[in-house]
Scaffold this active site. Sequence first.
Site, PDB file in Angstrom:
ATOM      1  N   ARG A 125      16.016  -1.252   5.148  1.00 34.91           N
ATOM      2  CA  ARG A 125      15.504  -1.106   3.779  1.00 34.91           C
ATOM      3  C   ARG A 125      15.657   0.347   3.350  1.00 34.91           C
ATOM      4  O   ARG A 125      15.108   1.238   3.993  1.00 34.91           O
ATOM      5  CB  ARG A 125      14.034  -1.538   3.737  1.00 34.91           C
ATOM      6  CG  ARG A 125      13.348  -1.244   2.420  1.00 34.91           C
ATOM      7  CD  ARG A 125      11.907  -1.773   2.383  1.00 34.91           C
ATOM      8  NE  ARG A 125      11.275  -1.304   1.182  1.00 34.91           N
ATOM      9  CZ  ARG A 125      10.221  -0.491   1.138  1.00 34.91           C
ATOM     10  NH1 ARG A 125       9.641  -0.070   2.259  1.00 34.91           N
ATOM     11  NH2 ARG A 125       9.731  -0.098  -0.008  1.00 34.91           N
ATOM     12  N   HIS A 149      11.371   4.150  -5.430  1.00 36.78           N
ATOM     13  CA  HIS A 149      10.485   4.697  -4.397  1.00 36.78           C
ATOM     14  C   HIS A 149      10.125   6.119  -4.834  1.00 36.78           C
ATOM     15  O   HIS A 149      10.444   7.095  -4.159  1.00 36.78           O
ATOM     16  CB  HIS A 149      11.159   4.645  -3.030  1.00 36.78           C
ATOM     17  CG  HIS A 149      10.211   4.730  -1.864  1.00 36.78           C
ATOM     18  ND1 HIS A 149      10.149   3.789  -0.864  1.00 36.78           N
ATOM     19  CD2 HIS A 149       9.282   5.650  -1.533  1.00 36.78           C
ATOM     20  CE1 HIS A 149       9.234   4.141   0.035  1.00 36.78           C
ATOM     21  NE2 HIS A 149       8.689   5.280  -0.353  1.00 36.78           N
ATOM     22  N   GLU A 174       5.085   0.406  -3.635  1.00 34.24           N
ATOM     23  CA  GLU A 174       3.698   0.898  -3.709  1.00 34.24           C
ATOM     24  C   GLU A 174       3.316   1.453  -5.083  1.00 34.24           C
ATOM     25  O   GLU A 174       3.036   2.656  -5.222  1.00 34.24           O
ATOM     26  CB  GLU A 174       3.456   1.972  -2.643  1.00 34.24           C
ATOM     27  CG  GLU A 174       3.662   1.511  -1.226  1.00 34.24           C
ATOM     28  CD  GLU A 174       3.362   2.600  -0.194  1.00 34.24           C
ATOM     29  OE1 GLU A 174       2.964   3.716  -0.582  1.00 34.24           O
ATOM     30  OE2 GLU A 174       3.525   2.320   1.009  1.00 34.24           O
ATOM     31  N   ASN A 192       3.331  -3.073   2.919  1.00 32.37           N
ATOM     32  CA  ASN A 192       3.286  -1.891   3.773  1.00 32.37           C
ATOM     33  C   ASN A 192       1.883  -1.824   4.356  1.00 32.37           C
ATOM     34  O   ASN A 192       0.907  -1.678   3.610  1.00 32.37           O
ATOM     35  CB  ASN A 192       3.574  -0.625   2.964  1.00 32.37           C
ATOM     36  CG  ASN A 192       4.983  -0.633   2.396  1.00 32.37           C
ATOM     37  OD1 ASN A 192       5.813  -1.470   2.773  1.00 32.37           O
ATOM     38  ND2 ASN A 192       5.264   0.291   1.498  1.00 32.37           N
ATOM     39  N   TYR A 249      -0.575  -0.027   7.278  1.00 35.59           N
ATOM     40  CA  TYR A 249      -0.741   1.058   8.249  1.00 35.59           C
ATOM     41  C   TYR A 249      -2.085   1.028   8.955  1.00 35.59           C
ATOM     42  O   TYR A 249      -2.168   1.208  10.168  1.00 35.59           O
ATOM     43  CB  TYR A 249      -0.566   2.423   7.548  1.00 35.59           C
ATOM     44  CG  TYR A 249       0.866   2.680   7.164  1.00 35.59           C
ATOM     45  CD1 TYR A 249       1.758   3.233   8.067  1.00 35.59           C
ATOM     46  CD2 TYR A 249       1.341   2.320   5.904  1.00 35.59           C
ATOM     47  CE1 TYR A 249       3.091   3.445   7.724  1.00 35.59           C
ATOM     48  CE2 TYR A 249       2.678   2.530   5.558  1.00 35.59           C
ATOM     49  CZ  TYR A 249       3.539   3.089   6.477  1.00 35.59           C
ATOM     50  OH  TYR A 249       4.864   3.288   6.151  1.00 35.59           O
ATOM     51  N   GLU A 309       6.984  -2.018   5.613  1.00 42.06           N
ATOM     52  CA  GLU A 309       6.707  -0.763   6.331  1.00 42.06           C
ATOM     53  C   GLU A 309       5.547  -1.004   7.278  1.00 42.06           C
ATOM     54  O   GLU A 309       4.547  -1.625   6.906  1.00 42.06           O
ATOM     55  CB  GLU A 309       6.291   0.376   5.392  1.00 42.06           C
ATOM     56  CG  GLU A 309       7.355   0.879   4.467  1.00 42.06           C
ATOM     57  CD  GLU A 309       6.879   2.010   3.547  1.00 42.06           C
ATOM     58  OE1 GLU A 309       5.873   2.682   3.873  1.00 42.06           O
ATOM     59  OE2 GLU A 309       7.510   2.199   2.508  1.00 42.06           O
TER      60      GLU A 309
END
Length: 449
Positions: free
Chosen positions: A81, A125, A170, A296, A298, A356
């Site tokens: 990506r 992005h 995002e 994404n 985390y 991600e």
Amino acid sequence: MTAFPDPAAFPPGFKFGAATSAYQIEGAVAEDGRGPSWWDTFAHTPGLIRDASTGDIACDHYHRWAEDLDLMQGLGLEAYRFSVAWPRVLPEGRGRLNPAGLDFYERLVDGLLARGITPYATLYHWDLPQPLADAGGWQVRETAEAFAEFSVQVMRRLGDRVARWATLNEPRCSAYVGHLEGRHAPGWTDLAATLKAAHHLLLAHGRAVQALRAERPGASLGIVLDVKPFTAAAPGAEHEAAVRRADGVFNRWFLDPIFKGRYPEDIAADYAAVMPGIGADDLALISQPIDHLGINYYTRGHVLHAPETRYPHAAEQRVPGAHYSTMEWEDWPEGLHLMLTRLQRDYAPKAIYIAENGAAEPDVVDADGRCRDTARVNYLAGHLGACARALAEGVPLDAYLVWSFMDNFEWGRGYTQRFGLVHVDYATQRRTAKDSALAYRDFIAAHRR
Ligand code: IFM
């Protein structure tokens, strides 16, 4: 050590890969007709980047892309990506096309395909062309229209070869970190501007999906959202209420408009005094069907009710005994499993992929040439385990991409954070596959057998 899950838990055809973004790796900011973006401006403003660095050179990927793709192939990555830099393609943001910008992404996509790696493209992005920033950035609806025009230009050139498209990466970060927390371009601290930016970003997504479908009806289209589960750090109704507000701001503010065609009522009521103008057709545009949701993931937010802090009045707490990355993010794989099953239950996207997932660690290359990033190996094993559990429970997950393929420019933190599977020595641009890259390679190979 955390054990990797049984590769057989992932169906045949499931793709394992990695992700990057343009400004974080490419460098070459003034080459082949690229115009400036607001991140060039932000990074060059003294005092805004932790180590006073910029993306001017970054990983020099613009020149070293072939070497980087060889490395990906050597690791057995199945999908990659990347993002397309809007200012390379349309240096003024609208109007004049810079064919040399598209040539670069064409070389990249063809290079991926030649190596058997499936290209996933992200259209935005965070690198907004500076002329559009000067014309109002995400404060004006015209930027959404400009984004749709840019998206179509890219689709025209690469639509026959890119497997999966994401409009935005995002939008929450673009809106909140850029317009409320002041840590990202444009560096503002204004809640009304934040909500306006969020709405126009969502409109940009909707307009781009509409325009891309008209351009190429069979294209596979979606968006990438950063999601984060919230848990209460102490028992009590006030802490549970803080969890709900934090979740509303972080997750539902973006998921609900896209999948349900409405902003979450509880949060909209709290935001009443600062809500942006919403056109009659806006939410229908934002919520048109998409083919996939990229997430994404985390860490979690472990919070306490904190009335003295900014809305949503939820203060993050450390979990004793947990491992934290150098970003101060807790390694909590169960949150990924919880998020995946919740997304499936509450929003039922047609397909989900992990766009991600990864951790920044204080990596060094030892004298023997090895980078022993044990914490990242554990992180990946744990989160792949969470994916395996979600798959077993019926979540339509079809790809897992590590953030990031290589160490890169971590926005306001500059080069102080190393997220890569591959270590980058910025003085020499030497790449070294870390232990995590080798473990991931072995896992992918075992899945293929
Ligand atoms: O580096 C970023 C990326 O650009 C967007 N998602 C989070 C990553 C780590 O902070």
